[in-house]
Design an enzyme around this catalytic site. Structure first.
Site, PDB file in Angstrom:
ATOM      1  N   GLU A 194       0.821  -1.213   0.000  1.00 49.75           N
ATOM      2  CA  GLU A 194       0.000   0.000   0.000  1.00 49.75           C
ATOM      3  C   GLU A 194       0.855   1.264   0.000  1.00 49.75           C
ATOM      4  OE1 GLU A 194      -3.987  -0.107   2.373  1.00 49.75           O
ATOM      5  OE2 GLU A 194      -2.449  -1.107   3.582  1.00 49.75           O
ATOM      6  N   TYR A 244      -7.391  29.506   6.219  1.00 49.45           N
ATOM      7  CA  TYR A 244      -7.542  28.107   5.809  1.00 49.45           C
ATOM      8  C   TYR A 244      -6.634  27.739   4.649  1.00 49.45           C
ATOM      9  CZ  TYR A 244     -11.261  30.419   3.110  1.00 49.45           C
ATOM     10  OH  TYR A 244     -11.984  31.274   2.331  1.00 49.45           O
ATOM     11  N   VAL A 294      -5.070   5.812   9.289  1.00 46.84           N
ATOM     12  CA  VAL A 294      -5.772   7.097   9.162  1.00 46.84           C
ATOM     13  C   VAL A 294      -5.919   7.749  10.534  1.00 46.84           C
ATOM     14  CG1 VAL A 294      -6.965   6.577   7.002  1.00 46.84           C
ATOM     15  CG2 VAL A 294      -8.050   5.976   9.173  1.00 46.84           C
ATOM     16  N   GLU A 295      -5.974   6.941  11.588  1.00 46.20           N
ATOM     17  CA  GLU A 295      -6.055   7.485  12.945  1.00 46.20           C
ATOM     18  C   GLU A 295      -4.822   8.325  13.277  1.00 46.20           C
ATOM     19  OE1 GLU A 295      -8.554   3.710  12.955  1.00 46.20           O
ATOM     20  OE2 GLU A 295      -6.684   4.356  12.037  1.00 46.20           O
ATOM     21  N   LYS A 322     -10.241   7.512   3.293  1.00 43.19           N
ATOM     22  CA  LYS A 322      -9.381   6.760   2.380  1.00 43.19           C
ATOM     23  C   LYS A 322     -10.294   6.099   1.345  1.00 43.19           C
ATOM     24  CE  LYS A 322      -5.526   3.529   2.525  1.00 43.19           C
ATOM     25  NZ  LYS A 322      -4.814   2.554   3.341  1.00 43.19           N
TER      26      LYS A 322
END
Length: 121
Positions: free
Chosen positions: A21, A53, A72-73, A98
Site C-alpha cells: 500500500e 484556511y 488514518v487514525e 481513504k
C-alpha cells in the site's frame, strides 16, 4: 461559536498497513472544522484576524506529501494537533477518508474532535 471548514482536501500520501500500500502515494481526503472568531475577522475584513484556511491546507499538504503512515487514525491525530498548536485553534474536528480502501465501499476513515468549543462574546 464560529466554525471555519474545509471539505475534501485531496492529498497524495503514503499510507497503509501493508508494504504494497505504501509503494505508491494514495489519495486521502481531509475534512476540517476549526473553531474561530468569524466576527472579529469580519469586522476588520483582514485575513490575519482569523485562521487562514489556505495556510492550514498548504501546511497539511506539505506534511502529508512528505510523510508515510500506516493508519488514518495517526493522520487525524497529527493534523488535529497541528491545527491546534500551529494555528491556535481551541477546537478542531478532523475527518480522514481513504477512498476505495475496502472493496464495496466509497471510502473508509476516521473522525476525531480535539479541544474545547468556546463561546465568543
Amino acid at each position: 461559536m464560529d466554525i471555519l471548514f474545509v471539505r475534501e482536501l485531496k492529498v497524495q500520501t503514503r499510507i497503509g498497513i501493508y508494504d504494497w500500500e505504501r509503494e505508491v502515494p494514495q489519495t486521502v481526503l481531509i475534512d476540517l472544522e476549526i473553531a474561530a472568531d468569524a466576527a472579529r475577522a469580519a469586522a476588520s475584513d483582514r485575513v490575519n484576524a482569523t485562521i487562514n484556511y489556505q495556510t492550514v491546507c498548504d501546511r497539511i499538504v506539505e506534511y502529508l506529501e512528505a510523510t508515510e503512515t500506516q493508519l488514518v487514525e495517526t493522520v487525524a491525530e497529527t493534523l488535529a494537533r497541528m491545527v491546534r498548536e500551529d494555528f491556535g485553534a481551541s477546537w478542531v474536528r478532523v475527518s480522514v477518508h481513504k477512498p476505495a480502501a475496502v472493496r464495496g465501499t466509497r471510502d473508509v476513515g476516521v473522525r476525531i474532535e480535539r479541544g474545547t468549543l468556546q463561546t465568543v462574546s
